[in-house]
Design a protein around this motif. Structure first.
Motif, PDB file in Angstrom:
ATOM      1  N   LYS A 158       1.512  12.898  -3.313  1.00 14.25           N
ATOM      2  CA  LYS A 158       0.264  12.164  -3.470  1.00 14.25           C
ATOM      3  C   LYS A 158       0.542  10.543  -3.940  1.00 14.25           C
ATOM      4  O   LYS A 158       1.701  10.810  -5.111  1.00 14.25           O
ATOM      5  N   GLY A 159      -0.386  10.260  -3.218  1.00 12.57           N
ATOM      6  CA  GLY A 159       0.371   8.113  -3.829  1.00 12.57           C
ATOM      7  C   GLY A 159      -0.805   7.870  -2.827  1.00 12.57           C
ATOM      8  O   GLY A 159      -1.795   8.898  -2.317  1.00 12.57           O
ATOM      9  N   GLU A 160      -0.625   6.711  -2.564  1.00 13.40           N
ATOM     10  CA  GLU A 160      -1.809   5.555  -1.842  1.00 13.40           C
ATOM     11  C   GLU A 160      -1.118   4.482  -1.025  1.00 13.40           C
ATOM     12  O   GLU A 160       0.154   4.021  -1.057  1.00 13.40           O
ATOM     13  N   GLN A 161      -1.958   4.286  -0.382  1.00 13.38           N
ATOM     14  CA  GLN A 161      -0.956   3.067   1.221  1.00 13.38           C
ATOM     15  C   GLN A 161      -2.200   2.016   0.511  1.00 13.38           C
ATOM     16  O   GLN A 161      -3.163   1.801  -0.013  1.00 13.38           O
ATOM     17  N   VAL A 162      -1.181   0.708   0.704  1.00 10.65           N
ATOM     18  CA  VAL A 162      -2.128  -0.875  -0.342  1.00 10.65           C
ATOM     19  C   VAL A 162      -2.612  -1.397   1.159  1.00 10.65           C
ATOM     20  O   VAL A 162      -1.661  -1.526   2.167  1.00 10.65           O
ATOM     21  N   MET A 163      -3.092  -1.812   1.188  1.00 11.15           N
ATOM     22  CA  MET A 163      -4.533  -2.915   2.407  1.00 11.15           C
ATOM     23  C   MET A 163      -4.305  -3.854   1.109  1.00 11.15           C
ATOM     24  O   MET A 163      -4.729  -3.755  -0.286  1.00 11.15           O
ATOM     25  N   ALA A 164      -3.314  -4.952   1.439  1.00 14.01           N
ATOM     26  CA  ALA A 164      -3.306  -6.297   0.701  1.00 14.01           C
ATOM     27  C   ALA A 164      -4.359  -7.145   1.452  1.00 14.01           C
ATOM     28  O   ALA A 164      -4.277  -7.308   2.536  1.00 14.01           O
ATOM     29  N   CYS A 165      -5.585  -8.042   0.429  1.00 16.44           N
ATOM     30  CA  CYS A 165      -6.488  -8.958   0.531  1.00 16.44           C
ATOM     31  C   CYS A 165      -6.732  -9.894   0.186  1.00 16.44           C
ATOM     32  O   CYS A 165      -6.454 -10.008  -1.307  1.00 16.44           O
ATOM     33  N   ASP A 166      -6.748 -11.591   0.808  1.00 15.36           N
ATOM     34  CA  ASP A 166      -7.285 -12.634  -0.096  1.00 15.36           C
ATOM     35  C   ASP A 166      -8.480 -13.068   0.708  1.00 15.36           C
ATOM     36  O   ASP A 166      -8.615 -13.504   1.384  1.00 15.36           O
ATOM     37  N   ASP A 167      -8.995 -12.982  -0.295  1.00 18.94           N
ATOM     38  CA  ASP A 167     -10.100 -13.642  -0.038  1.00 18.94           C
ATOM     39  C   ASP A 167     -11.064 -14.985  -0.476  1.00 18.94           C
ATOM     40  O   ASP A 167     -11.279 -15.420  -0.658  1.00 18.94           O
ATOM     41  N   THR A 168     -10.135 -15.740  -1.054  1.00 19.77           N
ATOM     42  CA  THR A 168      -9.768 -16.944  -1.611  1.00 19.77           C
ATOM     43  C   THR A 168      -9.558 -18.337  -0.354  1.00 19.77           C
ATOM     44  O   THR A 168      -9.578 -18.852  -0.490  1.00 19.77           O
ATOM     45  N   GLY A 169      -8.389 -16.995   0.863  1.00 20.78           N
ATOM     46  CA  GLY A 169      -8.046 -17.996   2.027  1.00 20.78           C
ATOM     47  C   GLY A 169      -7.259 -18.945   1.503  1.00 20.78           C
ATOM     48  O   GLY A 169      -6.850 -19.123   2.579  1.00 20.78           O
ATOM     49  N   LEU A 170      -6.052 -18.642   0.046  1.00 22.17           N
ATOM     50  CA  LEU A 170      -5.364 -19.438   0.156  1.00 22.17           C
ATOM     51  C   LEU A 170      -3.717 -19.302   0.413  1.00 22.17           C
ATOM     52  O   LEU A 170      -3.191 -20.018   0.170  1.00 22.17           O
ATOM     53  N   TRP A 171      -3.907 -18.106   1.392  1.00 21.25           N
ATOM     54  CA  TRP A 171      -2.491 -17.412   1.213  1.00 21.25           C
ATOM     55  C   TRP A 171      -1.950 -17.083   3.088  1.00 21.25           C
ATOM     56  O   TRP A 171      -3.365 -17.095   3.516  1.00 21.25           O
ATOM     57  N   ASP A 172      -0.895 -16.877   3.780  1.00 21.43           N
ATOM     58  CA  ASP A 172      -0.869 -16.265   4.471  1.00 21.43           C
ATOM     59  C   ASP A 172       0.164 -15.448   5.093  1.00 21.43           C
ATOM     60  O   ASP A 172      -0.289 -14.475   6.087  1.00 21.43           O
ATOM     61  N   ALA A 173       0.172 -15.109   4.073  1.00 17.89           N
ATOM     62  CA  ALA A 173       1.299 -13.564   4.053  1.00 17.89           C
ATOM     63  C   ALA A 173       1.479 -13.662   2.730  1.00 17.89           C
ATOM     64  O   ALA A 173       0.938 -13.878   1.600  1.00 17.89           O
ATOM     65  N   VAL A 174       1.840 -11.910   2.887  1.00 15.63           N
ATOM     66  CA  VAL A 174       2.410 -11.003   1.450  1.00 15.63           C
ATOM     67  C   VAL A 174       3.324 -10.130   1.751  1.00 15.63           C
ATOM     68  O   VAL A 174       3.241 -10.142   2.802  1.00 15.63           O
ATOM     69  N   LYS A 175       3.193  -9.781   0.794  1.00 13.25           N
ATOM     70  CA  LYS A 175       4.461  -8.489   0.608  1.00 13.25           C
ATOM     71  C   LYS A 175       4.430  -7.622  -0.682  1.00 13.25           C
ATOM     72  O   LYS A 175       3.704  -8.502  -1.894  1.00 13.25           O
ATOM     73  N   LEU A 176       4.907  -6.056  -0.459  1.00 12.82           N
ATOM     74  CA  LEU A 176       5.077  -5.872  -2.112  1.00 12.82           C
ATOM     75  C   LEU A 176       6.466  -5.022  -2.967  1.00 12.82           C
ATOM     76  O   LEU A 176       6.881  -5.184  -1.775  1.00 12.82           O
ATOM     77  N   LYS A 177       6.287  -5.212  -4.208  1.00 12.27           N
ATOM     78  CA  LYS A 177       7.185  -4.679  -4.408  1.00 12.27           C
ATOM     79  C   LYS A 177       6.577  -3.557  -5.903  1.00 12.27           C
ATOM     80  O   LYS A 177       5.108  -3.885  -6.136  1.00 12.27           O
ATOM     81  N   GLY A 178       7.381  -2.149  -6.241  1.00 14.53           N
ATOM     82  CA  GLY A 178       6.896  -1.392  -6.206  1.00 14.53           C
ATOM     83  C   GLY A 178       7.705  -0.015  -6.498  1.00 14.53           C
ATOM     84  O   GLY A 178       8.526  -0.058  -5.915  1.00 14.53           O
ATOM     85  N   ARG A 179       7.193   0.748  -6.618  1.00 14.09           N
ATOM     86  CA  ARG A 179       7.375   2.186  -7.153  1.00 14.09           C
ATOM     87  C   ARG A 179       7.182   2.954  -5.727  1.00 14.09           C
ATOM     88  O   ARG A 179       6.059   3.225  -5.249  1.00 14.09           O
ATOM     89  N   ASN A 180       7.533   3.920  -4.908  1.00 10.92           N
ATOM     90  CA  ASN A 180       7.230   4.749  -4.083  1.00 10.92           C
ATOM     91  C   ASN A 180       6.570   6.233  -4.810  1.00 10.92           C
ATOM     92  O   ASN A 180       6.937   6.311  -6.095  1.00 10.92           O
ATOM     93  N   VAL A 181       6.126   6.943  -3.968  1.00  8.92           N
ATOM     94  CA  VAL A 181       6.177   8.049  -4.789  1.00  8.92           C
ATOM     95  C   VAL A 181       7.111   9.875  -5.154  1.00  8.92           C
ATOM     96  O   VAL A 181       7.544   9.861  -5.563  1.00  8.92           O
ATOM     97  N   ARG A 182       8.617   8.991  -4.714  1.00  7.66           N
ATOM     98  CA  ARG A 182       9.756   8.921  -5.065  1.00  7.66           C
ATOM     99  C   ARG A 182      10.030   8.966  -6.217  1.00  7.66           C
ATOM    100  O   ARG A 182      11.329   9.126  -6.854  1.00  7.66           O
ATOM    101  N   GLY A 183       9.190   7.941  -6.952  1.00  2.52           N
ATOM    102  CA  GLY A 183       9.941   7.119  -8.156  1.00  2.52           C
ATOM    103  C   GLY A 183      10.917   6.079  -7.608  1.00  2.52           C
ATOM    104  O   GLY A 183      11.318   4.908  -8.373  1.00  2.52           O
ATOM    105  N   GLN A 184      11.283   5.964  -6.441  1.00  2.00           N
ATOM    106  CA  GLN A 184      12.463   4.507  -6.366  1.00  2.00           C
ATOM    107  C   GLN A 184      11.186   3.481  -5.926  1.00  2.00           C
ATOM    108  O   GLN A 184      10.637   2.844  -5.567  1.00  2.00           O
ATOM    109  N   SER A 185      12.488   1.826  -6.755  1.00  2.42           N
ATOM    110  CA  SER A 185      11.880   0.869  -5.797  1.00  2.42           C
ATOM    111  C   SER A 185      11.732   0.493  -4.383  1.00  2.42           C
ATOM    112  O   SER A 185      12.516   0.879  -3.801  1.00  2.42           O
ATOM    113  N   GLN A 186      11.159  -0.066  -4.526  1.00  4.23           N
ATOM    114  CA  GLN A 186      10.506  -0.073  -3.155  1.00  4.23           C
ATOM    115  C   GLN A 186      10.194  -1.704  -2.877  1.00  4.23           C
ATOM    116  O   GLN A 186       8.691  -2.223  -3.336  1.00  4.23           O
ATOM    117  N   THR A 187      10.782  -2.236  -1.685  1.00  3.40           N
ATOM    118  CA  THR A 187      10.077  -4.043  -1.224  1.00  3.40           C
ATOM    119  C   THR A 187       9.080  -3.399  -0.009  1.00  3.40           C
ATOM    120  O   THR A 187      10.265  -3.416   1.132  1.00  3.40           O
TER     121      THR A 187
END
Length: 137
Positions: free
Chosen positions: A44-73
């Motif tokens: 089990k793991g979670e999918q991500v919804m990224a939100c900017d409620d400040t209005g400062l940003w136009d785009a986003v990227k994510l980096k972390g570990r997937n459910v297999r423990g591997q680094s992923q971007t």
């Protein structure tokens, strides 16, 4: 606007298919498991919804570990103009994810972190917001 209101506005901008996906995830029903999804992997793991409620940003990227423990971007994605969010569906995260926020036509960047859970009984989605208290590069 409160984060709860922002989340509701984000959901309204997803359309019928997006709402069905989020609705199934929040209800604890996985729907059809796809290759590479948490259900197929038996983790089990979670999918991500990224939100900017400040209005400062136009785009986003994510980096972390997937459910297999591997680094992923996850690649840079534009935020929906109506809701200021992007759903990173199909990638299941476990642990801390780092969000890099980008402003179009600028070298300005922001960074924040968000915790995802591997709890088998937990939700399948985590909404991560930009935190303006963190430093901007």
């Amino acid at each position: 606007m409160t984060r709860t209101g922002k989340y509701a506005r984000a959901l309204s901008g997803l359309g019928a298919a997006g709402l069905l996906t989020v609705g199934l995830a929040l209800a604890g029903t996985s729907g059809t498991a796809h290759a590479g999804s948490a259900e197929v992997l038996g983790v089990k793991g979670e999918q991500v919804m990224a939100c900017d409620d400040t209005g400062l940003w136009d785009a986003v990227k994510l980096k972390g570990r997937n459910v297999r423990g591997q680094s992923q971007t996850a690649p840079l994605k534009r935020l929906d103009d109506g809701a200021g969010c992007h759903s990173f569906a199909g990638v299941w995260w476990n642990g801390t994810v780092t969000l890099t926020w980008v402003k179009d036509g600028s070298s300005r960047r922001g960074e924040s972190t968000c915790e995802t859970s591997a709890d088998a009984d937990g939700p399948h989605w985590q909404t991560c917001f930009y935190d303006p208290r963190l430093s901007v590069r």
